[in-house]
Design a protein around this motif. Structure first.
Motif, PDB file in Angstrom:
ATOM      1  N   ALA A 204      39.562  46.017  38.017  1.00 57.37           N
ATOM      2  CA  ALA A 204      39.521  44.544  37.680  1.00 57.37           C
ATOM      3  C   ALA A 204      39.806  43.967  38.994  1.00 57.37           C
ATOM      4  O   ALA A 204      40.813  44.482  39.867  1.00 57.37           O
ATOM      5  N   PHE A 205      38.829  43.164  39.473  1.00 61.77           N
ATOM      6  CA  PHE A 205      39.091  42.240  40.795  1.00 61.77           C
ATOM      7  C   PHE A 205      39.429  41.119  40.412  1.00 61.77           C
ATOM      8  O   PHE A 205      39.168  40.380  39.531  1.00 61.77           O
ATOM      9  N   THR A 206      40.742  40.606  41.383  1.00 64.50           N
ATOM     10  CA  THR A 206      40.877  39.015  40.945  1.00 64.50           C
ATOM     11  C   THR A 206      40.919  38.136  42.347  1.00 64.50           C
ATOM     12  O   THR A 206      40.874  38.649  43.474  1.00 64.50           O
ATOM     13  N   ALA A 207      40.359  36.892  42.218  1.00 63.26           N
ATOM     14  CA  ALA A 207      40.289  36.277  43.290  1.00 63.26           C
ATOM     15  C   ALA A 207      41.153  34.669  43.037  1.00 63.26           C
ATOM     16  O   ALA A 207      41.001  34.239  41.765  1.00 63.26           O
ATOM     17  N   ALA A 208      42.249  34.630  43.904  1.00 65.50           N
ATOM     18  CA  ALA A 208      42.843  33.214  43.727  1.00 65.50           C
ATOM     19  C   ALA A 208      42.530  32.318  44.806  1.00 65.50           C
ATOM     20  O   ALA A 208      42.807  31.073  44.771  1.00 65.50           O
ATOM     21  N   THR A 209      41.476  32.704  45.779  1.00 59.93           N
ATOM     22  CA  THR A 209      40.990  31.731  46.632  1.00 59.93           C
ATOM     23  C   THR A 209      39.362  32.287  46.683  1.00 59.93           C
ATOM     24  O   THR A 209      38.926  32.916  46.164  1.00 59.93           O
ATOM     25  N   ASP A 210      39.007  31.111  47.385  1.00 59.24           N
ATOM     26  CA  ASP A 210      37.267  31.101  47.527  1.00 59.24           C
ATOM     27  C   ASP A 210      37.297  31.971  49.049  1.00 59.24           C
ATOM     28  O   ASP A 210      38.056  32.291  49.612  1.00 59.24           O
ATOM     29  N   SER A 211      35.999  31.857  49.317  1.00 57.36           N
ATOM     30  CA  SER A 211      35.628  32.656  50.492  1.00 57.36           C
ATOM     31  C   SER A 211      36.024  32.172  51.902  1.00 57.36           C
ATOM     32  O   SER A 211      36.255  32.838  52.765  1.00 57.36           O
ATOM     33  N   ASP A 212      36.530  30.879  51.720  1.00 54.51           N
ATOM     34  CA  ASP A 212      36.942  30.250  53.048  1.00 54.51           C
ATOM     35  C   ASP A 212      38.718  30.271  52.919  1.00 54.51           C
ATOM     36  O   ASP A 212      39.319  29.754  53.968  1.00 54.51           O
TER      37      ASP A 212
END
Length: 197
Positions: A75-83
């Protein structure tokens, strides 16, 4: 007469209280050691294995969530965008690219505690997967994430303000039990605009 026992009791209460507060803070600060970051996406491959560190085991016990075995998924999580800007519900985002090899992947939005976000109506798409997403001829895809409808692949999030997470789970993937995860790429997350900008 009661002065020394009172001081000892007070010292023990303070030590116990600080220990509990410190433990809760440590559990909220990290899921464990050994994180792998691919752009804005982060995964903890050892969190679901027997080799997990004590913090990962404590998270698993506290949350009561069933995690995947070493080769079952990741499971991958992202709390921010690519910037590097926090994902917030008043903005529109676009996920574009490809995923590492997997038999199936799923994508959904979650709150900061990891609970899935409901889009507000049962007819809105609250999750997407590898079988339902429209793809380009080269196998890549584009997914718009917003509270308002978008053409093509669209993941609905609730209206309002506040931060959220994106959770992409790769199932039956060779990357889950491999050290080669670091060489792989995850799709990028681009902010398209915000309602209050």
């Amino acid at each position: 007469m009661f002065r020394i026992p009172l001081v000892i009791a007070l010292a023990l209460a303070i030590a116990f209280g600080l220990g509990v507060v410190g433990s809760v803070w440590a559990l909220r600060a990290t899921v464990g050691f050994g994180a792998i970051a691919l752009g804005p996406w982060t995964a903890f491959p050892a969190a679901q294995t027997i080799d997990a560190d004590p913090y990962a085991k404590a998270h698993r016990a506290r949350d009561g969530r069933l995690l995947f075995g070493g080769a079952e998924g990741l499971a991958f999580t992202a709390a921010t965008d690519s910037d590097g800007r926090n994902l917030v519900r008043q903005c529109r985002y676009r996920i574009e690219g490809i995923t590492p090899p997997a038999r199936l992947w799923t994508l959904h939005a979650a709150d900061r505690e990891g609970n899935a976000l409901a889009a507000g109506r049962p007819d809105l798409p609250e999750g997407l997967n590898a079988w339902s997403v429209l793809r380009r001829p080269d196998g890549s895809f584009v997914i718009d994430i917003a509270s308002g409808a978008a053409p093509g692949n669209w993941l609905a999030i609730p209206e309002g303000r506040g931060a959220f997470l994106l959770v992409m789970t790769l199932l039956d993937t060779p990357t889950a039990g491999s050290s080669g995860v670091i060489d792989l790429a995850m799709p990028g997350i681009v902010r398209l605009g915000c309602a209050d900008a």
